[in-house]
Design an enzyme around this catalytic site. Structure first.
Site, PDB file in Angstrom:
ATOM      1  N   THR A 197       0.809  -1.223   0.000  1.00 15.99           N
ATOM      2  CA  THR A 197       0.000   0.000   0.000  1.00 15.99           C
ATOM      3  C   THR A 197       0.839   1.268   0.000  1.00 15.99           C
ATOM      4  OG1 THR A 197      -0.112  -0.001   2.426  1.00 15.99           O
ATOM      5  CG2 THR A 197      -1.868  -1.172   1.235  1.00 15.99           C
ATOM      6  N   CYS A 217      -2.707   0.143  14.785  1.00 17.27           N
ATOM      7  CA  CYS A 217      -3.631   0.521  13.703  1.00 17.27           C
ATOM      8  C   CYS A 217      -4.769  -0.497  13.601  1.00 17.27           C
ATOM      9  CB  CYS A 217      -2.881   0.604  12.381  1.00 17.27           C
ATOM     10  SG  CYS A 217      -3.921   1.127  10.996  1.00 17.27           S
ATOM     11  N   CYS A 237      -0.339   6.676   7.510  1.00 12.19           N
ATOM     12  CA  CYS A 237      -1.695   6.139   7.415  1.00 12.19           C
ATOM     13  C   CYS A 237      -2.704   7.217   7.818  1.00 12.19           C
ATOM     14  CB  CYS A 237      -1.824   4.922   8.312  1.00 12.19           C
ATOM     15  SG  CYS A 237      -3.487   4.222   8.407  1.00 12.19           S
ATOM     16  N   CYS A 278      -4.868   5.683  11.245  1.00 10.94           N
ATOM     17  CA  CYS A 278      -4.321   5.625  12.614  1.00 10.94           C
ATOM     18  C   CYS A 278      -3.453   6.825  12.962  1.00 10.94           C
ATOM     19  CB  CYS A 278      -3.537   4.339  12.818  1.00 10.94           C
ATOM     20  SG  CYS A 278      -1.984   4.240  11.882  1.00 10.94           S
ATOM     21  N   CYS A 301       2.139   2.665   9.470  1.00 12.36           N
ATOM     22  CA  CYS A 301       1.116   2.757  10.512  1.00 12.36           C
ATOM     23  C   CYS A 301       1.761   2.643  11.885  1.00 12.36           C
ATOM     24  CB  CYS A 301       0.077   1.629  10.367  1.00 12.36           C
ATOM     25  SG  CYS A 301      -0.714   1.523   8.757  1.00 12.36           S
ATOM     26  N   ARG A 342       4.159   6.876   3.128  1.00 10.80           N
ATOM     27  CA  ARG A 342       3.427   8.001   3.703  1.00 10.80           C
ATOM     28  C   ARG A 342       2.626   7.516   4.910  1.00 10.80           C
ATOM     29  NH1 ARG A 342      -1.841   7.504   2.890  1.00 10.80           N
ATOM     30  NH2 ARG A 342      -2.652   6.368   1.069  1.00 10.80           N
ATOM     31  N   ARG A 400      -6.736  -4.088   8.873  1.00 13.02           N
ATOM     32  CA  ARG A 400      -6.407  -5.509   8.815  1.00 13.02           C
ATOM     33  C   ARG A 400      -4.897  -5.704   8.839  1.00 13.02           C
ATOM     34  NH1 ARG A 400      -7.967  -8.742   3.467  1.00 13.02           N
ATOM     35  NH2 ARG A 400      -6.166  -7.506   2.761  1.00 13.02           N
TER      36      ARG A 400
END
Length: 652
Positions: free
Chosen positions: A36, A44, A71, A74, A40, A69, A47
């Site tokens: 992605t 977080c 999240c 969270c 995080c 970058r 999933r």
């Protein structure tokens, strides 16, 4: 630093953490997901990603540098800071403390490198190897963190947010927010809660302070209230406020416990560019980056300490808002009660401090070291040697020959302090605990802490106290907090402000009932009544934070008292002080007997710890503790040195 990947030894442990979504690890590392492109916090709620797609980084700056970058769900930048920077004392940890204090923004990378004793190039290489990012990237991440807090927590304009966060231009601010959070500043602000920024006076900033729970706010605010300097600081059961001198000018802040239980910071600053520095120093003052669950879990392993930990979960060790001020306050408080130290510090601030109106009402800045060096002897009262030592320390701080700060190496700082006149192990270690946030400092010379250890059923003699506490490493500073809170003389700290204030008001006595005679006995001041009872006086009880808990136990030769070590009188006195004997007990009677024993003319009176009795003054009057029997000038001239353990090196 290479990221922790699936083939690394620590990967399995960290992966279990993100599977359990353990909030206590938030801020200690970040989880980067290759599929992605985001990173995080460990807790977080999204999933849990596949192991093959996960890498762990020590800092968000390292994740930025790797192309990830933050999240949006969270918000890892909103997590508390890592406790590792206090636990560790290496170059990376010292650099992180200084970066949080704004050194890179004010002095650049060369200034940071100079403070740490390295070249800019070598420091950058070290931080890249250890943390995965250089000083500029780490400072950039810190600015982004501050900017996010302002965008979602205040109504400041984007321009004010940019410059308050340390960015040099609005363009740089906009680009950084977009790169780090994947959205422009306006969109990030739109995601804030409706209550953020409400009910704030013009010119004020009101922010939530992220913290790992649990947190002992009762003890924190009680400590601050007990040590507050009149005119400079003010505190109650739920808040603490003061004025402080920052690089851009004076600032006022208040930390309070809100109705929802969260801590909030309200501030007014002369220069908005100081906001990041103020937030970092407030977090250090209240020890908000600690990992209380890890500390409590380790201390609870010892049955003798487990009940104290269970009674006060999340205990914190107060830090320092200003390192130079902390040293001078510690020296002023040597061998006197907290109440007396506050009085003297308040007098010093009133006479030499600067009155500012940056806050809701006029308050006084603690005097600068240069002013104390120049005029301190006009205001300070007490033993002449101690006053000279304070002025000399202030002069060294003013001319730069002595410098203290959160980026110091602990061992080197201690060595520099011990080399100065009037500073011994207690003062040096206490400053290290407060200024550096060192979690593993034990103060065996602290009488109040040893009294607390005795109350917990632990050894209270310096040797036994030190030996038993070795098993608590690396969390002995937090054990010290539990010892202090267990001491009888500190019970008012954890009481409501009204109750504590009432306890400090002495009751009026009839002449026939008592003959008040102050007898300074280690950490407490007692009054000897006509009936023979020894009663602690809560108003003048010496408690930790003022060096009435001195370097070395009171009653031995190091304290400047002519009582042979191991003598019956010394043993009785130590027993009375450390164990807080009940009124009328044999030990208390023995202690009283030791105090009222006749002393030769010219010997140091037990009732006046720092007063030598000049020839011609009756020994009986001296042994009764009469302070009026010795003129002030005589007492000051004959007083022991500020640090008894360095008495031979300090002129009387």
């Amino acid at each position: 630093m290479t990221p922790t990947t699936v083939d690394s030894p620590a990967f399995a442990e960290r992966y279990r953490v993100i599977q359990s979504r353990d909030r206590r690890f938030d801020g200690q590392f970040v989880t980067a997901v290759r599929s992605t492109g985001i990173y995080c916090r460990p807790s977080c709620p999204a999933r849990t990603p596949n192991e093959a797609n996960v890498a762990f980084y020590a800092t968000s700056a390292a994740a930025h540098e790797a192309g990830f970058r933050a999240c949006k769900r969270c918000l890892p930048e909103a997590a508390p800071g890592s406790p590792l920077w206090d636990v560790r004392g290496d170059v990376a940890a010292r650099a992180m403390r200084l970066i949080a204090d704004g050194v890179v923004d004010r002095e650049g990378v060369p200034g940071l490198a100079r403070r740490l004793g390295y070249s800019s190039r070598h420091l950058t290489r070290l931080l890249h190897a250890e943390l995965g990012a250089g000083p500029l990237a780490l400072a950039r991440a810190h600015r982004a963190h501050t900017a996010r807090a302002l965008l979602v927590g205040t109504d400041l304009s984007s321009a004010d947010v940019a410059f308050s966060s340390g960015f040099s231009s609005i363009r740089q601010f906009t680009e950084t927010i977009g790169e780090v959070f994947g959205m422009p500043p306006r969109e990030l602000r739109a995601r804030r809660s409706r209550s953020a920024g409400a009910e704030v006076s013009a010119g004020e900033i009101d922010l939530a302070l992220p913290v790992r729970g649990p947190i002992d706010t009762v003890g924190l605010f009680g400590w601050m209230r007990a040590h507050a300097i009149p005119g400079v600081e003010v505190g109650d059961d739920r808040s603490f406020a003061r004025v402080v001198r920052l690089p851009g000018g004076p600032a006022w802040f208040e930390v309070r416990r809100a109705d929802d239980g969260r801590l909030r910071l309200r501030a007014r600053l002369a220069a908005l560019t100081d906001l990041g520095t103020l937030i970092a120093r407030v977090r250090r003052l209240f020890d908000l980056d600690a990992d209380p669950q890890a500390v409590d879990e380790e201390l609870s392993r010892h049955p003798e300490l487990a009940p104290a930990v269970a009674a006060i979960p999340g205990v914190r060790v107060p830090g320092a808002i200003d390192a130079h001020e902390m040293l001078l306050r510690a020296m002023i408080g040597q061998q006197i009660s907290v109440a007396s130290a506050r009085t003297m510090q308040g007098r010093l601030a009133a006479e030499l401090g600067q009155t500012v109106e940056v806050g809701p009402e006029a308050m006084t800045l603690f005097p600068e070291p240069a002013v104390i060096a120049e005029r301190g002897l006009e205001v300070l009262r007490g033993p002449a040697a101690r006053m000279r030592a304070i002025v000399e320390a202030a002069a060294a701080l003013a001319d730069g020959s002595l410098d203290l700060g959160p980026g110091d190496d602990g061992a080197a700082q201690r060595e520099r302090l011990l080399a100065m006149r009037g500073i011994g192990p207690w003062t040096a270690d206490y400053v290290r605990m407060r200024v550096l946030g060192d979690p593993d400092v034990l103060l065996p010379g602290d009488v109040a802490a040893r009294a607390g250890a005795a109350a917990l059923g632990l050894p209270s003699d310096p040797t036994g106290f030190t030996a038993w506490s070795e098993r608590l490493a690396p969390w002995r500073s937090y054990a010290m907090a539990h010892y202090w809170y267990a001491a009888p003389v500190t019970q008012a700290w954890r009481s409501p402000a009204e109750t504590a204030a009432a306890a400090t008001v002495p009751r009026r006595r009839r002449r026939s009932d008592a003959t008040p005679v102050d007898v300074v006995a280690s950490a407490v001041t007692v009054e000897r009544h006509a009936a023979g009872a020894v009663v602690p006086n809560a108003a003048t009880a010496a408690v930790p934070g003022a060096a009435s808990a001195v370097d070395g136990a009171r009653g031995d030769p190091a304290a400047g008292v002519a009582v042979p070590a191991g003598s019956p009188a010394a043993a009785a006195s130590r027993g009375s002080r450390a164990a807080a004997d009940a009124v009328g007990s044999p030990a208390a009677a023995a202690s009283r007997g030791a105090r009222t024993a006749a002393v030769p003319a010219g010997a140091a009176s037990r009732g006046s710890r720092t007063a030598a009795v000049p020839a011609g003054v009756g020994a009986a009057a001296a042994s009764r503790g009469s302070r009026t029997a010795v003129p002030r000038d005589s007492r000051a001239a004959a007083a022991p040195s500020p640090d008894p353990e360095r008495e031979s090196e300090t002129p009387a």
